[in-house]
Design an enzyme around this catalytic site. Structure first.
Site, PDB file in Angstrom:
ATOM      1  N   LYS A 192       0.824  -1.204   0.000  1.00 24.88           N
ATOM      2  CA  LYS A 192       0.000   0.000   0.000  1.00 24.88           C
ATOM      3  C   LYS A 192       0.867   1.267   0.000  1.00 24.88           C
ATOM      4  O   LYS A 192       2.080   1.191   0.206  1.00 24.88           O
ATOM      5  CB  LYS A 192      -0.923  -0.020   1.224  1.00 24.88           C
ATOM      6  CG  LYS A 192      -1.918  -1.188   1.221  1.00 24.88           C
ATOM      7  CD  LYS A 192      -2.737  -1.168   2.491  1.00 24.88           C
ATOM      8  CE  LYS A 192      -3.685  -2.338   2.578  1.00 24.88           C
ATOM      9  NZ  LYS A 192      -4.459  -2.317   3.838  1.00 24.88           N
ATOM     10  N   ARG A 249       3.539  -6.770   9.263  1.00 18.24           N
ATOM     11  CA  ARG A 249       2.813  -5.778  10.055  1.00 18.24           C
ATOM     12  C   ARG A 249       3.325  -5.710  11.486  1.00 18.24           C
ATOM     13  O   ARG A 249       3.360  -4.637  12.086  1.00 18.24           O
ATOM     14  CB  ARG A 249       1.319  -6.070  10.023  1.00 18.24           C
ATOM     15  CG  ARG A 249       0.700  -5.797   8.664  1.00 18.24           C
ATOM     16  CD  ARG A 249      -0.758  -6.175   8.635  1.00 18.24           C
ATOM     17  NE  ARG A 249      -1.403  -5.842   7.374  1.00 18.24           N
ATOM     18  CZ  ARG A 249      -2.449  -6.485   6.898  1.00 18.24           C
ATOM     19  NH1 ARG A 249      -2.992  -7.480   7.589  1.00 18.24           N
ATOM     20  NH2 ARG A 249      -2.973  -6.130   5.741  1.00 18.24           N
ATOM     21  N   TYR A 269     -12.258  -3.124  -3.230  1.00 20.05           N
ATOM     22  CA  TYR A 269     -12.845  -3.107  -1.889  1.00 20.05           C
ATOM     23  C   TYR A 269     -14.375  -3.248  -1.906  1.00 20.05           C
ATOM     24  O   TYR A 269     -15.042  -2.949  -0.923  1.00 20.05           O
ATOM     25  CB  TYR A 269     -12.459  -1.821  -1.160  1.00 20.05           C
ATOM     26  CG  TYR A 269     -11.009  -1.781  -0.729  1.00 20.05           C
ATOM     27  CD1 TYR A 269     -10.485  -2.750   0.111  1.00 20.05           C
ATOM     28  CD2 TYR A 269     -10.176  -0.750  -1.139  1.00 20.05           C
ATOM     29  CE1 TYR A 269      -9.165  -2.711   0.524  1.00 20.05           C
ATOM     30  CE2 TYR A 269      -8.849  -0.697  -0.731  1.00 20.05           C
ATOM     31  CZ  TYR A 269      -8.343  -1.683   0.100  1.00 20.05           C
ATOM     32  OH  TYR A 269      -7.038  -1.631   0.504  1.00 20.05           O
ATOM     33  N   ASN A 304      -1.534  -0.122   7.498  1.00 21.59           N
ATOM     34  CA  ASN A 304      -0.998  -1.453   7.800  1.00 21.59           C
ATOM     35  C   ASN A 304      -0.172  -2.052   6.664  1.00 21.59           C
ATOM     36  O   ASN A 304       0.034  -3.256   6.597  1.00 21.59           O
ATOM     37  CB  ASN A 304      -2.105  -2.394   8.272  1.00 21.59           C
ATOM     38  CG  ASN A 304      -3.147  -2.673   7.212  1.00 21.59           C
ATOM     39  OD1 ASN A 304      -3.003  -2.306   6.050  1.00 21.59           O
ATOM     40  ND2 ASN A 304      -4.211  -3.341   7.620  1.00 21.59           N
ATOM     41  N   GLU A 322      -8.925 -11.106  -7.379  1.00 24.24           N
ATOM     42  CA  GLU A 322      -8.053  -9.937  -7.285  1.00 24.24           C
ATOM     43  C   GLU A 322      -6.976  -9.938  -8.368  1.00 24.24           C
ATOM     44  O   GLU A 322      -6.680  -8.883  -8.944  1.00 24.24           O
ATOM     45  CB  GLU A 322      -7.429  -9.861  -5.886  1.00 24.24           C
ATOM     46  CG  GLU A 322      -8.466  -9.542  -4.829  1.00 24.24           C
ATOM     47  CD  GLU A 322      -7.955  -9.573  -3.411  1.00 24.24           C
ATOM     48  OE1 GLU A 322      -8.653  -9.057  -2.520  1.00 24.24           O
ATOM     49  OE2 GLU A 322      -6.843 -10.118  -3.159  1.00 24.24           O
ATOM     50  N   HIS A 382      -1.588  -5.539   1.569  1.00 24.34           N
ATOM     51  CA  HIS A 382      -2.821  -6.315   1.397  1.00 24.34           C
ATOM     52  C   HIS A 382      -2.442  -7.675   0.856  1.00 24.34           C
ATOM     53  O   HIS A 382      -1.561  -7.794   0.011  1.00 24.34           O
ATOM     54  CB  HIS A 382      -3.764  -5.638   0.396  1.00 24.34           C
ATOM     55  CG  HIS A 382      -4.857  -6.551  -0.067  1.00 24.34           C
ATOM     56  ND1 HIS A 382      -6.010  -6.733   0.660  1.00 24.34           N
ATOM     57  CD2 HIS A 382      -4.943  -7.379  -1.139  1.00 24.34           C
ATOM     58  CE1 HIS A 382      -6.772  -7.618   0.027  1.00 24.34           C
ATOM     59  NE2 HIS A 382      -6.154  -8.025  -1.071  1.00 24.34           N
TER      60      HIS A 382
END
Length: 152
Positions: free
Chosen positions: A12, A105, A52, A115, A129, A118
Site C-alpha cells: 500500500k 505488520r 474493496y 498497515n 483480485e 494487502h
C-alpha cells in the site's frame, strides 16, 4: 503433479512511501515463493472501489478507497504451494498492534489504518483480485531452478 496456487499481494502507499518494497519482496522470496507479476501504479478510484467492493456498505469504505488511491502501490502476484495461507502468516494480523513480531505488520506497522500491505484471504479471492489487477499477458509462467530444492 503438484497444484500451485497464486495470491495477490499489494504494498500500500504507506509501505511504498516508507521504502519497504525491497524488504517485503525479500520476505516472500526467502520463503521460496515465485514472483510472477509485478507493477508499480497509481490506483484509479474505479479499481479501488472494485477491489474493496465487499466493504462497500461499511463505514470505512470511503477511507479505504481514499487511502489506496493516495499514492503509488506495488501490485504483485506470487506463486507457490499453499501461498495464500502462508502469505497471510507472513503479512500478520490486520491490526499491527496485535500482529506477531516477525510478520510484516508486526515488524513495521503502527496503525490499523496504515498497515502497509494487502494479501488475498482465500484462493477464490486471490483469483478475483489477480484478474482485477493484472491482464493474463502481464503474468509470467516460469520455474526457478531452486524449485527442486523446495518441493518433492
Amino acid at each position: 503433479m503438484q497444484v500451485v496456487e497464486r495470491t495477490f499481494i499489494a504494498i500500500k502507499p504507506d509501505g511504498v512511501q516508507r521504502g519497504l518494497i525491497g524488504e517485503i519482496i525479500k520476505r516472500f522470496e526467502v520463503k521460496g515463493f515465485t514472483l510472477v507479476g509485478l507493477k508499480l501504479l497509481n490506483v484509479s478510484r474505479e479499481l479501488a472501489e472494485e477491489h474493496y467492493s465487499v466493504h462497500r456498505e461499511r463505514p470505512f469504505f470511503a477511507g479505504l478507497v481514499e487511502f489506496i488511491t493516495s499514492g503509488p502501490v506495488v501490485a504483485m502476484v506470487w506463486e507457490g504451494d499453499g501461498v495464500v495461507a502462508s502469505a497471510r502468516q507472513i503479512i500478520g494480523a490486520t491490526n499491527p498492534l496485535t500482529a506477531n513480531p516477525g510478520t510484516i505488520r508486526g515488524d513495521f506497522g503502527v496503525n490499523i489504518g496504515r498497515n502497509l500491505i494487502h494479501g488475498s484471504d482465500a484462493v477464490e479471492t486471490a483469483q478475483r483480485e489477480i484478474a482485477l489487477w493484472f491482464k493474463d499477458e502481464e503474468l509470467v509462467n516460469w520455474s526457478p531452478t531452486i524449485s527442486k530444492w523446495l518441493y518433492e
